[in-house]
Design a protein around this motif. Structure first.
Motif, PDB file in Angstrom:
ATOM      1  N   ILE A 175       0.948  -1.207   0.116  1.00 42.79           N
ATOM      2  CA  ILE A 175      -0.015  -0.293   0.022  1.00 42.79           C
ATOM      3  C   ILE A 175       0.823   1.181   0.038  1.00 42.79           C
ATOM      4  O   ILE A 175       0.334   2.174  -0.810  1.00 42.79           O
ATOM      5  CB  ILE A 175      -0.867   0.067   1.236  1.00 42.79           C
ATOM      6  N   GLU A 176       1.822   1.291   0.783  1.00 39.22           N
ATOM      7  CA  GLU A 176       2.976   2.504   0.888  1.00 39.22           C
ATOM      8  C   GLU A 176       3.372   2.803  -0.594  1.00 39.22           C
ATOM      9  O   GLU A 176       3.638   3.810  -1.185  1.00 39.22           O
ATOM     10  CB  GLU A 176       3.898   2.086   1.900  1.00 39.22           C
ATOM     11  N   ARG A 177       4.070   1.723  -1.160  1.00 35.90           N
ATOM     12  CA  ARG A 177       4.629   1.692  -2.672  1.00 35.90           C
ATOM     13  C   ARG A 177       3.526   2.225  -3.488  1.00 35.90           C
ATOM     14  O   ARG A 177       3.825   3.080  -4.269  1.00 35.90           O
ATOM     15  CB  ARG A 177       4.982   0.376  -3.018  1.00 35.90           C
ATOM     16  N   LEU A 178       2.127   1.776  -3.385  1.00 32.02           N
ATOM     17  CA  LEU A 178       1.073   2.317  -4.440  1.00 32.02           C
ATOM     18  C   LEU A 178       0.818   3.635  -4.170  1.00 32.02           C
ATOM     19  O   LEU A 178       0.610   4.513  -5.140  1.00 32.02           O
ATOM     20  CB  LEU A 178       0.082   1.168  -4.364  1.00 32.02           C
ATOM     21  N   GLU A 179       1.068   3.846  -2.836  1.00 32.27           N
ATOM     22  CA  GLU A 179       0.448   5.381  -2.711  1.00 32.27           C
ATOM     23  C   GLU A 179       1.649   6.390  -2.949  1.00 32.27           C
ATOM     24  O   GLU A 179       1.495   7.473  -3.728  1.00 32.27           O
ATOM     25  CB  GLU A 179       0.337   5.474  -1.095  1.00 32.27           C
ATOM     26  N   LYS A 180       2.919   6.053  -3.156  1.00 37.54           N
ATOM     27  CA  LYS A 180       3.974   6.668  -3.341  1.00 37.54           C
ATOM     28  C   LYS A 180       4.018   6.732  -5.015  1.00 37.54           C
ATOM     29  O   LYS A 180       4.204   8.165  -5.633  1.00 37.54           O
ATOM     30  CB  LYS A 180       5.542   5.864  -2.996  1.00 37.54           C
ATOM     31  N   GLU A 181       3.440   5.708  -5.631  1.00 37.09           N
ATOM     32  CA  GLU A 181       3.565   5.827  -7.100  1.00 37.09           C
ATOM     33  C   GLU A 181       2.421   6.719  -7.453  1.00 37.09           C
ATOM     34  O   GLU A 181       2.670   7.684  -8.338  1.00 37.09           O
ATOM     35  CB  GLU A 181       3.312   4.400  -7.635  1.00 37.09           C
ATOM     36  N   ARG A 182       1.072   6.769  -6.734  1.00 40.64           N
ATOM     37  CA  ARG A 182       0.160   7.729  -6.991  1.00 40.64           C
ATOM     38  C   ARG A 182       0.402   9.095  -6.739  1.00 40.64           C
ATOM     39  O   ARG A 182       0.014  10.096  -7.566  1.00 40.64           O
ATOM     40  CB  ARG A 182      -1.028   7.050  -6.171  1.00 40.64           C
ATOM     41  N   LYS A 183       0.945   9.477  -5.809  1.00 38.79           N
ATOM     42  CA  LYS A 183       1.473  10.660  -5.494  1.00 38.79           C
ATOM     43  C   LYS A 183       2.614  11.271  -6.526  1.00 38.79           C
ATOM     44  O   LYS A 183       2.438  12.557  -7.124  1.00 38.79           O
ATOM     45  CB  LYS A 183       2.234  11.057  -3.944  1.00 38.79           C
ATOM     46  N   GLU A 184       3.472  10.386  -7.055  1.00 38.04           N
ATOM     47  CA  GLU A 184       4.182  10.919  -8.104  1.00 38.04           C
ATOM     48  C   GLU A 184       3.380  11.370  -9.508  1.00 38.04           C
ATOM     49  O   GLU A 184       3.645  12.326  -9.954  1.00 38.04           O
ATOM     50  CB  GLU A 184       5.409   9.703  -8.423  1.00 38.04           C
TER      51      GLU A 184
ATOM     52  N   ALA B 148       3.119  14.825 -11.089  1.00 38.61           N
ATOM     53  CA  ALA B 148       3.525  15.020 -12.712  1.00 38.61           C
ATOM     54  C   ALA B 148       2.301  15.534 -13.388  1.00 38.61           C
ATOM     55  O   ALA B 148       2.222  16.498 -14.184  1.00 38.61           O
ATOM     56  CB  ALA B 148       3.803  13.769 -13.354  1.00 38.61           C
ATOM     57  N   TRP B 149       1.112  15.002 -13.112  1.00 39.45           N
ATOM     58  CA  TRP B 149      -0.135  15.548 -13.848  1.00 39.45           C
ATOM     59  C   TRP B 149      -0.256  17.215 -13.384  1.00 39.45           C
ATOM     60  O   TRP B 149      -0.439  18.034 -14.122  1.00 39.45           O
ATOM     61  CB  TRP B 149      -1.244  14.902 -13.210  1.00 39.45           C
ATOM     62  N   TYR B 150      -0.199  17.408 -12.093  1.00 35.03           N
ATOM     63  CA  TYR B 150      -0.351  18.736 -11.763  1.00 35.03           C
ATOM     64  C   TYR B 150       0.720  19.716 -12.279  1.00 35.03           C
ATOM     65  O   TYR B 150       0.508  21.153 -12.621  1.00 35.03           O
ATOM     66  CB  TYR B 150      -0.157  18.955 -10.122  1.00 35.03           C
ATOM     67  N   GLN B 151       1.990  19.359 -12.379  1.00 36.38           N
ATOM     68  CA  GLN B 151       3.020  20.083 -12.983  1.00 36.38           C
ATOM     69  C   GLN B 151       2.617  20.424 -14.564  1.00 36.38           C
ATOM     70  O   GLN B 151       2.882  21.514 -15.102  1.00 36.38           O
ATOM     71  CB  GLN B 151       4.322  19.532 -12.992  1.00 36.38           C
TER      72      GLN B 151
END
Length: 148
Positions: A99-108, A112-115
């Protein structure tokens, strides 16, 4: 932990079942607070959805913060608290790292989308500035007045 030691002596595989994921722990806690044996309570529980992490349809939605629910607003200084994920891990939940790995990927992906959104917005403003001085300037003003 007495919670995990409770079991049926004659046939333990018939229950009670102790959920270890944080989402199911939360669901069970809410279920204990809702009058689930009435139609109204049953309908309320049917509307409740709980997840570990942020699943697909919600990972792209805008997040909202409820200020009244923040820990600093609800707890007095010095009070003890726990994080449900850590508690679940201590009673045997094995998916915390996933879950922590998936959450980290989601935040990345979100960053990127926001940038990209900011870059597109800046580029659009630059194009509008260039077009203001050209022959399309009055047309752009008319469109802006109409809400486009």
């Amino acid at each position: 932990m007495n919670y995990l030691r409770k079991r049926k002596n004659t046939q333990p595989k018939k229950g009670p079942f102790h959920q270890r994921s944080p989402s199911m722990m939360f669901f069970k806690a809410v279920r204990g607070m809702v009058p689930r044996k009435t139609a109204r309570g049953e309908a309320a529980l049917a509307r409740l959805s709980v997840f570990d992490g942020v699943p697909h349809p919600y990972d792209t939605k805008k997040k909202m913060v409820v200020p009244d629910a923040l820990r600093v607003a609800r707890l007095q200084p010095g009070r003890k608290f726990t994080v449900l994920g850590e508690l679940a891990q201590k009673v045997g939940w094995k998916k915390k790292a996933v879950i922590e790995r998936l959450e980290k990927e989601r935040k990345e992906r979100s960053e990127a989308w926001y940038q990209k959104k900011l870059d597109d917005q800046k580029q659009k403003e630059e194009v509008e500035e260039r077009l203001k001085g050209s022959a399309l300037g009055p047309v752009l003003e008319t469109l802006k007045e109409l809400g486009h």
